[in-house]
Structures are given as C-alpha cells and as structure tokens.
Design an enzyme around this catalytic site. Structure first.
Site, PDB file in Angstrom:
ATOM      1  NE  ARG A  96      -2.834  -0.323   3.278  1.00 32.33           N
ATOM      2  CZ  ARG A  96      -3.794  -1.254   3.266  1.00 32.33           C
ATOM      3  NH1 ARG A  96      -4.869  -1.074   2.543  1.00 32.33           N
ATOM      4  NH2 ARG A  96      -3.668  -2.350   3.991  1.00 32.33           N
ATOM      5  CE1 TYR A  97       0.164   4.498   3.917  1.00 32.24           C
ATOM      6  CE2 TYR A  97       0.260   2.255   4.778  1.00 32.24           C
ATOM      7  CZ  TYR A  97      -0.342   3.498   4.739  1.00 32.24           C
ATOM      8  OH  TYR A  97      -1.447   3.744   5.506  1.00 32.24           O
ATOM      9  NE  ARG A 100       4.433   1.950   6.170  1.00 34.58           N
ATOM     10  CZ  ARG A 100       4.392   3.205   5.712  1.00 34.58           C
ATOM     11  NH1 ARG A 100       5.353   3.674   4.917  1.00 34.58           N
ATOM     12  NH2 ARG A 100       3.386   3.998   6.013  1.00 34.58           N
ATOM     13  CB  CYS A 109      -4.579 -16.022  15.507  1.00 33.34           C
ATOM     14  SG  CYS A 109      -4.632 -14.981  14.041  1.00 33.34           S
ATOM     15  CB  CYS A 113      -9.403 -10.541  18.159  1.00 29.59           C
ATOM     16  SG  CYS A 113      -7.696 -10.931  18.622  1.00 29.59           S
ATOM     17  CB  CYS A 116     -10.105 -10.363  13.732  1.00 32.76           C
ATOM     18  SG  CYS A 116      -8.786 -10.506  12.514  1.00 32.76           S
ATOM     19  NE  ARG A 118      -4.926  -8.373   7.032  1.00 34.94           N
ATOM     20  CZ  ARG A 118      -3.847  -7.865   7.642  1.00 34.94           C
ATOM     21  NH1 ARG A 118      -3.338  -8.478   8.689  1.00 34.94           N
ATOM     22  NH2 ARG A 118      -3.273  -6.768   7.184  1.00 34.94           N
ATOM     23  CG  ASP A 279     -10.081  -1.671  10.920  1.00 34.60           C
ATOM     24  OD1 ASP A 279      -9.971  -0.489  10.553  1.00 34.60           O
ATOM     25  OD2 ASP A 279      -9.133  -2.358  11.338  1.00 34.60           O
ATOM     26  CE  LYS A 323      -2.227   1.542  10.726  1.00 30.22           C
ATOM     27  NZ  LYS A 323      -2.100   0.713   9.514  1.00 30.22           N
TER      28      LYS A 323
HETATM   29  S1  SF4 Z   1      -6.625  -9.376  15.414  1.00 25.29           S
HETATM   30 FE1  SF4 Z   1      -7.054 -11.006  13.930  1.00 25.29          FE
HETATM   31  S2  SF4 Z   1      -5.071 -11.508  13.038  1.00 25.29           S
HETATM   32 FE2  SF4 Z   1      -4.675 -10.403  14.977  1.00 25.29          FE
HETATM   33  S3  SF4 Z   1      -4.503 -12.020  16.547  1.00 25.29           S
HETATM   34 FE3  SF4 Z   1      -6.617 -11.310  16.558  1.00 25.29          FE
HETATM   35  S4  SF4 Z   1      -7.658 -12.777  15.171  1.00 25.29           S
HETATM   36 FE4  SF4 Z   1      -5.469 -12.945  14.748  1.00 25.29          FE
END
Ligand code: SF4
Length: 376
Positions: A96-97, A100, A109, A113, A116, A118, A279, A323
C-alpha cells in the site's frame, strides 16, 4: 451432544467447550455455533484463566468469547474493511505504501479476536494459507522492489510458526539487501506466552536486518506476569517493542482502562504506537465506539499520562486508502487584530483590518483555550 471433557490446559475452539468451561451461557449455544461456523474461535488456557466468569461484561471475555451479536451485519461493514485486496500484487503481499509491505505469512492465530479486521481470512479452513510456490513468489516480489525497506509480518500471527520455520523466513528476508526492518505483529506474548521460548527469541534475531515486535493487547489485565516475562525476554534480547491496540466498546473505552493499558505497556518497555479505531469488519458493530468518543479519550489520556504513554489514534480508511490520524486537534487559527502591533493605534476599521494577522488558539490538557501570538 457428546460429553465435553473439562481440560483447562487446552485451547477452547468449540462453543460447547466454552459453555462447559463457564465462558458462555448454555442458552446461547445454538447462536454461538452459527457464529463459529463462520468465524474461527480459539481461547487459549492463558486467556481463559484471565476471564472472570462472574462478570457478564468481562473485558477479556468480550474480546475472545463469541457473541450472537456477530450474526448482525452493521452499516458499512465488509469482508475486507481496510482494502488489503486492492493493494495485493501477489498472494500474501499487501503493498500500500512505497517503502513497506505487509507479508501475510500465516492464516492462523493463537486466539481469534471477535473484532478482527481480517476475520474473513484468518482461521483453520480459510483459503489464505500460502503454498510453498506462493511463498517463493512473495519473496520474489519483495526482492524485485528495491523501494521496500520494511517488511511487516502479519497474518494471522507470525509467531504461530515454529522457531525453525521462522528462522528460515527471517533469513530469506534479511538476505534481500534493501530489506532493513522486519516488523512482526503478534498477540502471542499475551495469548500464549510459553511460545516465547529461547528458540523463538533466537529465531527473531537475524544478521542483516533489524527486528521490531508490535504487541497487540487491549486491556491491562492481558499483561500478566507471564506475558510481562515473555516481553522482557524479547526486549532483553535487544529487540525493540511497540504496541498496537484497538479501541473497543466495553473493553478499553474509558479513560482509566486506557490509562492502565498504556502504563502497562511502558512498564514492559513497550512504546505505545497505535490505538486503532475499530474497523468495519462484519458483525463487529457492538464492539465499536464513535470517533468522537475516541477523541475524548485521547484528550483525557493527554491529561493523565506522559508523552511516553501516548499512542497515535488512527483510522484505516475503508477501501485501502491507508491510515489517518484521527486524534483530537489542539490547534486552530483565528484572524484577529494584532493587539501588539507596532503600528500606530487607529480607530479606523480599514487600518485595523490591514493589521489583522493569524494567531493560534491552543487547547491545554484541561480543555482551556490559550492564545499563541502570530508568526512574524
Ligand atoms: S486481530 Fe485477527 S489476526 Fe490479529 S490475533 Fe486477533 S484474530 Fe489474529
């Protein structure tokens, strides 16, 4: 339903296990199974031990225990909320940038979360795991782009790799002359601190590039004694750490919780880096708060802790536009007559207008306005 064995030493992945361990009400089981069919669930023993079963609003549970509210789509939510796909030239890379790239090495993971960004891409069974050929193509892309100074390993959680595999990846990246920084985003030191073994720490260090670790944590209670020891081992090995957190309703959306979190990071020698506005990931509206609330909290934080404890409050602009800092603005300009002008005083309004200059209004940490003289 088959009988669930109670074993507090394993990661809980099924809603029935969460119910059996007192982490979710039995009445929610059917809804939670619908959630789990769409989004991965994992609660490690370290995280399960942190949850207060008697608190229906426990801030750790809110982050990891699924909720029926995840079945509700909120306005504007979408499967790729920060627009990774639009900037993905080859599988696993987001460019994107200019200087990087994100390198999405793994799709699993230690914990999943509930907010999340993603969530449609991470977890067992998701089609985002990199094949060996895709890995080679991603390394080839980085090698072919001399402007790439920093590679950010993200995912999934890169510290789910074995130390042996991580050593190989770090060596492949460090062998590229223009790659000087390898940054690893992880939740492992809090979610499964035992993974931060001496072998893992050795794998993080590589000749030819500097490693940074960005730790994701959202509540001070996540920085347990074991988590602090894991972070200390990383920093003692000479690897600098920064933090990233997500502003979450019912987790850290009050000044005291945010203050405690930032202080905990700094105590662990982790510089607060980002506080992300939540997000627009699907089914996460119940965990987001407003940008106005975020700004209010950042103002409060400014008055409570030193600059060492201040993260940047940022929003990833939907659609892949990057961002943007969205913290409060302390400075405004106003055009006003220059009271200290050396020109002779005049009652003539035309002359007063000529002497009008821009001066600044600055808010202090208590919210009071002060004037700063115009620039000469
Ligand atoms: S935010 Fe998403 S990618 Fe990061 S640890 Fe939690 S579940 Fe995994």
């Amino acid at each position: 339903m088959s009988r669930i064995e109670l074993n507090s030493a394993v990661t809980l992945r099924e809603p029935a296990e969460l119910v059996a361990h007192g982490l979710a009400p039995a009445a929610d089981l059917s809804d939670l199974e619908k959630v789990a069919a769409r989004y991965a669930v994992a609660v490690t023993p370290d995280i399960a031990a942190l949850i207060d079963r008697n608190d229906p609003d426990d801030p750790i549970a809110r982050q990891f225990v699924p909720s029926a509210q995840e079945l509700v789509a909120g306005p504007g939510e979408n499967a790729d909320p920060i627009g990774d796909h639009a900037h993905s030239p080859v599988a696993g890379i987001v460019h994107r940038y200019s200087d990087r790239v994100l390198f999405k090495l793994v799709h699993v993971c230690a914990v999943y979360c509930r907010f999340c960004f993603r969530r449609e891409m991470v977890g067992p069974g998701k089609a985002t795991a990199l094949s060996p050929a895709a890995y080679d193509a991603a390394i080839g892309y980085i090698r072919a782009h001399p402007e790439v100074w920093e590679v950010i390993l993200t995912g999934g959680d890169p510290l789910m790799l074995s130390p042996r595999r991580l050593t190989e990846v770090m060596a492949d990246l460090a062998a590229i002359d223009h790659v000087k920084i390898i940054r690893i985003h992880t939740r492992v030191p809090v979610a499964d601190p035992a993974r931060i073994s001496s072998e893992m720490i050795a794998a993080l260090k590589v000749e030819g590039a500097t490693t940074w670790i960005a730790l994701h944590a959202n509540h001070a209670r996540e920085l347990t004694g074991k988590a602090r020891a894991a972070c200390a081992a990383i920093v003692d090995a000479g690897i600098p750490m920064v933090s990233q957190s997500v502003l979450l309703r019912g987790v850290n959306d009050d000044a005291a919780a945010l203050e405690a979190l930032m202080r905990a990071f700094v105590e662990c020698r982790i510089k607060p880096y980002y506080l992300h506005h939540g997000d627009l990931a699907p089914g996460t509206a119940h965990l987001r708060t407003t940008i106005e609330r975020g700004q209010e909290l950042m103002r409060a934080l400014r008055g409570r802790v030193s600059g060492l404890c201040q993260p940047d409050y940022v929003l990833d602009i939907p659609g892949g536009h990057g961002k943007a800092p969205v913290g409060p603005n302390y400075l405004s300009r106003e055009n006003s007559p220059d009271a200290n002008s050396s020109s002779p005083a005049s009652s003539c309004s035309q002359q007063r207008e000529q002497h009008a200059e821009t001066r600044y209004r600055i808010l202090d940490y208590c919210g009071e306005v002060h004037l700063y003289p115009p620039e000469r």
